[in-house]
Write a protein that holds these residues in place. Structure first.
Motif, PDB file in Angstrom:
ATOM      1  N   ALA A   1       2.076  10.444  23.762  1.00  0.00           N
ATOM      2  CA  ALA A   1       2.085  10.539  22.434  1.00  0.00           C
ATOM      3  C   ALA A   1       1.936  11.919  21.884  1.00  0.00           C
ATOM      4  O   ALA A   1       2.747  12.298  20.904  1.00  0.00           O
TER       5      ALA A   1
ATOM      6  N   ALA B   1       5.647  13.150  22.519  1.00  0.00           N
ATOM      7  CA  ALA B   1       6.514  12.494  21.190  1.00  0.00           C
ATOM      8  C   ALA B   1       6.281  13.007  19.846  1.00  0.00           C
ATOM      9  O   ALA B   1       7.403  13.348  19.225  1.00  0.00           O
TER      10      ALA B   1
ATOM     11  N   GLN C   1       8.296  15.965  19.646  1.00  0.00           N
ATOM     12  CA  GLN C   1       9.772  16.069  19.515  1.00  0.00           C
ATOM     13  C   GLN C   1      10.247  15.311  18.379  1.00  0.00           C
ATOM     14  O   GLN C   1      11.436  15.413  17.870  1.00  0.00           O
ATOM     15  N   ASP C   2       9.386  14.105  17.828  1.00  0.00           N
ATOM     16  CA  ASP C   2       9.947  13.639  16.363  1.00  0.00           C
ATOM     17  C   ASP C   2       8.747  12.975  16.011  1.00  0.00           C
ATOM     18  O   ASP C   2       8.309  11.751  16.324  1.00  0.00           O
TER      19      ASP C   2
ATOM     20  N   GLU D   1       8.216  11.898  12.845  1.00  0.00           N
ATOM     21  CA  GLU D   1       8.191  10.767  12.005  1.00  0.00           C
ATOM     22  C   GLU D   1       8.503   9.473  12.955  1.00  0.00           C
ATOM     23  O   GLU D   1       7.955   8.364  12.858  1.00  0.00           O
ATOM     24  N   VAL D   2       9.163   9.422  14.087  1.00  0.00           N
ATOM     25  CA  VAL D   2       9.376   8.386  14.986  1.00  0.00           C
ATOM     26  C   VAL D   2       8.218   7.955  15.824  1.00  0.00           C
ATOM     27  O   VAL D   2       7.876   6.897  15.989  1.00  0.00           O
ATOM     28  N   ALA D   3       7.355   9.124  16.089  1.00  0.00           N
ATOM     29  CA  ALA D   3       6.193   8.729  16.836  1.00  0.00           C
ATOM     30  C   ALA D   3       5.102   7.876  15.879  1.00  0.00           C
ATOM     31  O   ALA D   3       4.563   7.073  16.356  1.00  0.00           O
ATOM     32  N   LYS D   4       5.115   8.176  14.572  1.00  0.00           N
ATOM     33  CA  LYS D   4       4.365   7.624  13.542  1.00  0.00           C
ATOM     34  C   LYS D   4       4.800   5.847  13.455  1.00  0.00           C
ATOM     35  O   LYS D   4       4.120   5.258  13.552  1.00  0.00           O
ATOM     36  N   LEU D   5       6.324   5.830  13.715  1.00  0.00           N
ATOM     37  CA  LEU D   5       6.824   4.337  13.739  1.00  0.00           C
ATOM     38  C   LEU D   5       6.277   3.699  14.982  1.00  0.00           C
ATOM     39  O   LEU D   5       6.389   2.359  14.866  1.00  0.00           O
ATOM     40  N   MET D   6       6.017   4.404  15.835  1.00  0.00           N
ATOM     41  CA  MET D   6       5.397   3.924  17.263  1.00  0.00           C
ATOM     42  C   MET D   6       4.144   3.555  17.378  1.00  0.00           C
ATOM     43  O   MET D   6       3.359   2.995  18.085  1.00  0.00           O
ATOM     44  N   GLY D   7       3.360   3.942  15.827  1.00  0.00           N
ATOM     45  CA  GLY D   7       2.005   3.525  15.784  1.00  0.00           C
ATOM     46  C   GLY D   7       1.167   4.674  16.019  1.00  0.00           C
ATOM     47  O   GLY D   7      -0.013   4.811  16.084  1.00  0.00           O
ATOM     48  N   VAL D   8       1.629   5.821  16.297  1.00  0.00           N
ATOM     49  CA  VAL D   8       1.026   7.123  16.742  1.00  0.00           C
ATOM     50  C   VAL D   8       0.449   7.703  15.376  1.00  0.00           C
ATOM     51  O   VAL D   8       1.277   7.858  14.574  1.00  0.00           O
ATOM     52  N   ASN D   9      -1.102   8.091  15.609  1.00  0.00           N
ATOM     53  CA  ASN D   9      -1.500   8.719  14.330  1.00  0.00           C
ATOM     54  C   ASN D   9      -1.346  10.265  14.353  1.00  0.00           C
ATOM     55  O   ASN D   9      -2.288  10.932  15.611  1.00  0.00           O
TER      56      ASN D   9
END
Lengths: 234, 287
Positions: free
Chosen positions: B165, B168, B171-172, B174-182
């Protein structure tokens, strides 16, 4: 399942959505059609909390989500595949899939889920160690969809999955969407490629300049010669 | 010839320690996109804290180090909470100035508590003699320790969900957030890791140096040069450039003098920047 009610949103100074109301029903594939700049991507970003809406509300399974943070919305089971896939370019294929299973619920079943994904997309198993950034456009899009499926979402949202792909690859893409639909997922699909998208749709909305100008099932779109000519180029 | 061999080996040993020093700064930049201007000063503070528990309170050195590392991790979290978090969307220059202010805060705090004297923990670390090569065991210990810690960090970043995470988000986001990363949580973990690392580096410095309130500034600059030379945010680049800097410093010092060696390092640095402003392994992206 997913309800968007009277949503207005701005993209900078520009009003991208005005008073949009739409619904995605469980187990169905709902599509949003429309030209560039019609507000399709803003709609998806609003649903996922990446853009804050100005007024209106978004509900998922009767819970209001437009005030929540993106990672909390993801926890509820909403997965967005952004336009162009947006893979983590320096992570391997395997690592991209693994981060897809970051949510607590998904981690426990990680091994099981990845085997399922590998049987659905065998090429990803062969390429597991490859750096994601070095794959072709079609493979990237496939991996982006697979990455989202790793969290076992309740609804899969796809932003222009066919954008930038060769016609032959687009056919592949849509057959994947069909496959995913058959395994029971609820899908919200945004597309410019109206003809292909309508074939997989249970219900469709046509956007223009941030407004819904037409909605209905496949037949309704088929019957309406004006809409077909003016907006869909069919 | 023997002198050169000695310099080369000592340069490699120095490179390992520098690699660890630069790692935390690099990680924080890569993930949070912020330059921790007071990174070397945190190493200085860590040194003082270990000194306090060991020399002043008389605790065993290992326990003092563990306490020092934990306290420095907490300082990392405090930096995130009080400085970085409120300034995340502020203009770059404000972020830079706020973190630069930490330099003054930490240095004056050290001056206030411990005064300007040089302080150290006396240790008996022998010099190892292999044929004609002389190695200070304190350097060897620091080198092996630094590589071991870097190895653990590599495993953490590559095989745990949290480590993944962190990469991630780098690297990106916004997309990390979409994966559920806070991302807020990831920032805390990153700053705490970076903070703990300043404590670890301080621990390896204890047998080598004595500490004073301005001890940190040269290490901030050194770490910064290594990170920029390797490509900002690129951890492998930082690792390679740490060894380049270590070896060049050591060999140039033998061929000339230590003062000239510093000049040689900086000239090489400037020349690389002229040819490859993005650094050795940098991607040339402004973020």
């Amino acid at each position: 399942m997913l309800k968007v009610e009277n949503v207005t949103a701005f993209y900078g100074e520009f009003q991208a959505l005005s008073n949009i109301t739409l619904e995605v029903k469980a187990g169905q594939t709902t599509i949003v059609l429309g030209p560039n700049g019609a507000g399709k991507t803003t709609l998806l970003k609003s649903i996922c909390g990446l853009e804050k809406i100005r007024s209106g509300a978004v509900y998922f399974e009767n819970q209001r989500i437009d005030t929540m943070n993106t990672h909390k919305i993801a926890e509820l089971g909403i997965a967005l595949v952004p336009e162009g896939g947006r893979l983590f370019p320096n992570l391997s294929v395997y690592e991209n899939l693994k981060i897809g299973a970051y949510l607590h619920k998904a981690r426990k079943n990680f091994q099981e889920t990845i085997e399922e994904i590998y049987s659905l997309f065998p090429i990803l198993k062969e390429r597991a160690k490859q750096i994601a950034g070095s794959m072709s456009g079609g493979e990237r899009q496939m991996l982006a969809v697979a990455r989202s499926l790793m969290s076992k979402p309740k609804i899969l949202i796809l932003d222009e999955p066919s954008a930038g792909l060769a016609p032959k690859i687009i056919l592949h893409m849509f057959s994947f969407v069909e496959k995913i639909k058959k395994s029971g997922y609820s899908i919200l699909l945004v597309e410019q490629n109206a003809m292909k998208a309508l074939q997989v749709a249970d219900y469709a909305y046509l956007f223009e300049s941030g407004k819904i100008v037409f909605e209905g099932g496949q037949e309704d779109f088929d019957k309406n010669e004006y809409i077909k000519k003016a907006y869909l180029g069919l | 010839m023997e002198q050169l061999l000695n310099a080369l080996i000592n340069g490699i040993l120095l490179g390992g320690v520098l690699a660890l020093l630069a790692f935390g700064l690099n990680l924080i930049f890569g993930v949070v996109k912020i330059i921790h201007m007071a990174y070397g000063q945190f190493v200085m503070l860590g040194f003082y804290i270990i000194y306090f528990f060991c020399a002043t309170l008389g605790l065993p050195i290992t326990m003092s180090v563990i306490i020092g590392v934990v306290i420095m991790a907490l300082f990392g979290a405090l930096t995130q909470l009080s400085l970085i978090k409120p300034l995340l969307s502020a203009p770059r220059v404000n972020q830079l100035l706020a973190l630069a202010s930490l330099i003054i805060i930490v240095e004056n705090l050290a001056m206030f508590i411990w005064g300007a004297d040089y302080r150290g923990i006396p240790m008996d670390m022998p010099i190892i003699e292999i044929g004609t090569v002389f190695i200070r065991s304190s350097y060897l210990f620091a080198f092996i320790g630094a590589l071991a810690v870097l190895g653990l960090l590599y495993l953490f970043l590559h095989s745990t969900f949290t480590g993944l995470a962190i990469r991630a988000v780098a690297q990106d986001m916004e997309v990390a957030k979409l994966m559920g990363v806070n991302p807020g949580l990831i920032y805390y973990i990153t700053l705490m890791t970076g903070g703990a690392l300043t404590g670890v580096v301080a621990a390896f410095f204890v047998p080598i140096y004595t500490v004073h309130p301005h001890f940190g500034s040269s290490f901030t600059i050194m770490a910064f040069i290594i990170v920029v030379l390797g490509g900002m945010g690129n951890l492998l680049g930082g690792f390679i450039s740490a060894f380049i800097i270590g070896i060049v410093t050591s060999v140039a010092a033998v061929l000339t003098t230590t003062e000239v060696a510093d000049i040689v390092v900086l000239v090489i640095f400037i020349m690389v920047m002229l040819v490859r402003p993005q650094g050795i392994l940098g991607k040339g992206v402004a973020t």
